[in-house]
Design an enzyme around this catalytic site. Structure first.
Site, mmCIF file in Angstrom:
data_model
loop_
_atom_site.group_PDB
_atom_site.id
_atom_site.type_symbol
_atom_site.label_atom_id
_atom_site.label_comp_id
_atom_site.label_asym_id
_atom_site.label_seq_id
_atom_site.Cartn_x
_atom_site.Cartn_y
_atom_site.Cartn_z
ATOM 1 N N ASP A 28 0.837 -1.207 0.000
ATOM 2 C CA ASP A 28 0.000 0.000 0.000
ATOM 3 C C ASP A 28 0.868 1.251 0.000
ATOM 4 O OD1 ASP A 28 -0.095 1.333 2.955
ATOM 5 O OD2 ASP A 28 0.145 -0.830 3.119
ATOM 6 N N THR A 29 0.314 2.285 -0.566
ATOM 7 C CA THR A 29 1.054 3.532 -0.748
ATOM 8 C C THR A 29 1.317 4.242 0.570
ATOM 9 O OG1 THR A 29 -0.996 4.784 -1.111
ATOM 10 C CG2 THR A 29 0.063 3.835 -3.053
ATOM 11 N N ASP A 30 0.445 4.076 1.548
ATOM 12 C CA ASP A 30 0.597 4.766 2.829
ATOM 13 C C ASP A 30 1.807 4.229 3.591
ATOM 14 O OD1 ASP A 30 -0.298 6.805 4.438
ATOM 15 O OD2 ASP A 30 -1.767 5.593 5.511
ATOM 16 N N ASP A 31 1.883 2.906 3.749
ATOM 17 C CA ASP A 31 3.060 2.317 4.378
ATOM 18 C C ASP A 31 4.321 2.714 3.639
ATOM 19 O OD1 ASP A 31 2.778 -0.071 6.575
ATOM 20 O OD2 ASP A 31 0.924 0.187 5.463
ATOM 21 N N HIS A 79 0.633 11.978 2.839
ATOM 22 C CA HIS A 79 1.867 11.243 3.125
ATOM 23 C C HIS A 79 2.708 11.056 1.867
ATOM 24 C CE1 HIS A 79 -0.243 9.404 6.888
ATOM 25 N NE2 HIS A 79 0.273 10.586 7.133
#
Length: 635
Positions: free
Chosen positions: A382-385, A459
């Site tokens: 995932d892009t957030d992690d 983020h």
């Protein structure tokens, strides 16, 4: 318990802040696993435990000991009014209470016992089991306690829909997709594992709600569901259905992760096990055995005054927690070549994903390079992690700088390539924005699509700015998306954390990182919103009810994590006044002797308004982050 307001002359006193930060850093260090990672417990609600008990009864693997320990835990979470909630301090939840009641009955509790009688009274008063969510009705149908005809039909033929068609499985969010596919097999098989009790005392007898008008999409889907139920009852087109079920089974098996699970989360895991069992997989088949064994790794055992209990984590967050912990330590002034930091970095580098995944359906030419949330979820980075890990690791003084730089370059390229057409970023997929599924009778609980959100987009934008890509078209489009997403009151909605405090705490630092002036009206409106929503004790808090009731936006008991999010925004905006100092003092005054903080409210979000999460490490890493940045700023 909140701290009393301190005298004004104490605001922001740095000597006490440094002592507080040092104690918190030492406590965080003590929690690091010998392999380099951090993982806090991830608490949700007893729905997980009730469904785990029911799953084991359905599969025939229940034991008296597991039933007793699970039942003891479920009972311990019941409130005085007989209800179970989905988060601490929340209202009683009908479906959670129904599933808890049924699980306790399976564990042998007497329906006449006071705790079950109170639960049944609440259920009837809240509309009865008839008003429970679809997932609850499916669980009841598995045991003959609900008619399959009264559940929405999910035809396995969905697996054949082309990728351009509405409702094809790749138009669902990854977590919903992995749940829907096995449920189509369950829906087609309509199994019944009878139990020796009924749920008559949970029924209200109230008539069902009328169908929506046929010219509306939801009304059309309701009528289509009647046809699909009839189609299934008639045996469907046998050859086509058998082929669809085989294709769905292959799809499920292909996505089993190394830990035996699916997607690293409870819903697709349990439904996949049920579906595969219905397709003839014996319990000792390697796929089934690995799945059941893996669930044990999500089980938390502890001792209480009433005896041992067991409860199930809906998910585990070691990659996310480790990335946040490294970033917090570095902001606290820990050197980039610190032993703990390097050990965590090496562990994270080993966790970077080089495998294919469903995200390639919309980005087939994009090279992989992201990180997932869990120990094992290679199919769904995932892009957030990934953005948060890049922000942390780019500051590490690693003995192999070229190896680290190559990993970060791959991660930045993958994350950038996952930008959606509107300029924002969703968590797991690009352009996962088709809302057609939201009108299905099945979709009465939880988010089923993964559109861009302010917190994730922020983020990624902050990551791009840190990597010197502020002038790139991708970053510029991300900034425009964030500006358009600002609420009229100056805040931003928080998708994955509660709620506007989280969104605002993410966006303001990102905008400042791209070069926006702290005096820009966009930033000043956000700062004003934060100042207006500071609590008398100096902290910030936002109740989870803000997702369904706007009157709760920015309101709630102060928590360490939410206070830290607000402080991160104020620090980025170069604030130095009373709101900042009082927020810092709140963290100092509420710290425990061991260096940690208590947080009795959930501040994480799975599905806004429906499924909430208590990340046990949030209460530590985010205050460290805020205190470190405060001490590192010239004031």
């Amino acid at each position: 318990m909140t701290a009393e307001r301190v005298p004004e002359e104490r605001y922001g006193e740095r000597s006490g802040v440094q002592d507080c930060l040092d104690a918190a850093v030492e406590y965080l260090r003590s929690l690091q696993h010998e392999d380099g990672w951090w993982k806090g417990d991830l608490a949700t609600n007893v729905t997980m435990d009730a469904e785990d008990l029911m799953l084991r009864h359905f599969l025939g693997v229940a034991t008296a000991q597991a039933d007793a320990e699970t039942a003891r835990w479920i009972r311990s979470q019941q409130r005085e009014d007989g209800t179970w909630a989905t988060y601490p301090g929340g209202p009683g939840d009908l479906s959670t209470t129904v599933e808890s009641w049924v699980a306790l009955r399976m564990a042998g509790d007497d329906p006449g016992a006071a705790h079950l009688a109170r639960a049944a009274e609440f259920i009837r008063s809240a509309g009865g089991v008839e008003q429970a969510r679809v997932f609850t009705h499916i669980w009841l149908a598995l045991f003959g306690l609900w008619r399959w005809d009264d559940t929405p039909d999910l035809p396995p033929e969905l697996i054949f829909l082309p990728r351009w068609a509405p409702l094809n499985i790749y138009n669902w969010a990854c977590w919903a997709r992995q749940t829907i596919v096995p449920l189509t097999i369950v829906s087609a098989c309509r199994p019944v594992h009878p139990v020796d009790f009924t749920i008559d005392e949970l029924r209200s007898g109230r008539p069902s709600a009328p169908l929506a008008p046929p010219w509306r999409l939801d009304g059309a889907f309701q009528r289509l569901d009647v046809v699909l139920n009839w189609y299934t009852r008639q045996g469907a087109v046998k050859g086509l259905r058998r082929l669809a079920m085989r294709r769905a089974t292959e799809w499920i098996v292909a996505r089993q992760e190394a830990d035996g699970g699916w997607g690293g989360i409870q819903p697709p895991w349990v439904y996949s096990l049920i579906a595969l069992r219905l397709m003839g997989y014996p319990l000792d088949h390697p796929v089934m055995a690995a799945g059941l064994r893996g669930l044990e790794g999500f089980t938390v055992h502890s001792e209480t005054a009433d005896g041992p209990v067991r409860w199930l984590e809906a998910c585990q967050s070691p990659v996310w927690d480790t990335g946040l912990a490294v970033g917090a330590l570095l902001d606290a002034g820990v050197p980039g070549d610190d032993k703990s930091v390097l050990k965590a970095t090496d562990w994270l580098l080993a966790e970077q994903i080089d495998a294919p995944g469903d995200w390639q359906v919309r980005r087939p030419d994009l090279v992989t390079g992201g990180w997932a949330f869990e120990f094992a979820n290679d199919g769904y980075p995932d892009t957030d992690d990934t953005a948060e890990i890049v922000l942390a690791l780019r500051r590490v003084d690693h003995p192999e700088p070229e190896r680290l730089r190559m990993a970060l370059d791959d991660a930045v390229a993958w994350t950038t390539g996952m930008q959606s057409a509107d300029g924002g970023w969703g968590a797991f997929d690009a352009d996962n924005t088709d809302t057609t599924a939201l009108k299905l009778p099945f979709c009465d609980f939880g988010a089923v699509i993964d559109p861009p959100s302010a917190d994730v987009t922020a983020h990624v934008v902050e990551m791009l700015a840190a990597e010197g890509r502020t002038e790139s078209e991708e970053c510029r489009r991300g900034v425009r998306w964030l500006l358009d997403a600002q609420e009229e009151d100056g805040s931003w909605f928080g998708r994955w954390g509660t709620n506007h405090v989280y969104g605002t705490g993410a966006v303001v630092p990102a905008l400042i990182a791209t070069g926006m002036s702290p005096r820009d009206p966009v930033v000043r409106r956000a700062v004003r919103w934060l100042a207006e929503h500071q609590n008398p004790d100096g902290g910030w808090g936002e109740d989870l009810r803000s997702y369904v009731d706007p009157s709760w936006i920015g309101r709630g008991d102060s928590t360490p994590s939410q206070t830290a999010w607000a402080l991160l925004a104020l620090l980025a905006a170069d604030e130095s006044g009373e709101p900042l100092s009082r927020g810092i003092d709140y963290l100092v005054d509420t710290q425990r002797p061991d260096g940690g903080w208590d947080e009795h409210r959930y501040t994480g979000t799975g599905f806004p308004g429906d499924f909430s999460i208590g990340y046990h490490l949030y209460r530590l890493v985010f205050p460290i982050w805020a205190l470190g940045r405060y001490l590192g700023s010239p004031r």
